[in-house]
Design a protein around this motif. Structure first.
Motif, PDB file in Angstrom:
ATOM      1  N   SER A   7      31.824  41.234  36.576  1.00 39.08           N
ATOM      2  CA  SER A   7      32.881  41.544  37.533  1.00 39.08           C
ATOM      3  C   SER A   7      32.790  40.714  38.812  1.00 39.08           C
ATOM      4  N   GLY A   8      31.870  39.768  38.881  1.00 35.30           N
ATOM      5  CA  GLY A   8      31.749  38.925  40.063  1.00 35.30           C
ATOM      6  C   GLY A   8      30.318  38.536  40.341  1.00 35.30           C
ATOM      7  N   ARG A  23      34.413  39.555  43.711  1.00 38.96           N
ATOM      8  CA  ARG A  23      35.114  39.387  42.439  1.00 38.96           C
ATOM      9  C   ARG A  23      35.355  37.911  42.167  1.00 38.96           C
ATOM     10  N   ALA A  29      34.475  43.302  46.112  1.00 42.95           N
ATOM     11  CA  ALA A  29      34.592  44.370  45.123  1.00 42.95           C
ATOM     12  C   ALA A  29      33.765  45.583  45.510  1.00 42.95           C
TER      13      ALA A  29
END
Length: 69
Positions: A7-8, A23, A29
């Motif tokens: 997710s990052g 992100r 995020a």
């Protein structure tokens, strides 16, 4: 030290009080603050730790973007 996750990118400040996850699109995020920070840091120091963690994550994201392109 930073970690690349699906997710990052996640990175922490030098003392490890704050972790920031950026992100793939560059947006923040997550921001995790260790509860010890409330007792160990002043408000200004905590703000600096947050900024440092975010900057490190952004730099790590930029590094991974250049390597995958």
């Amino acid at each position: 030290m930073h970690e690349i996750i699906e997710s990052g990118v996640t990175a922490a400040d030098a003392a490890g009080y704050v972790e920031a996850t950026i992100r793939p699109d560059g947006r923040l995020a997550a921001l995790r603050i260790d509860p010890r920070a409330m007792y160990d840091l002043t408000a200004a120091e905590l703000a600096g730790a947050c900024i440092e963690a975010i900057q490190r994550a952004c730099s790590a994201r930029a590094d991974t973007t250049h390597h995958t392109a």
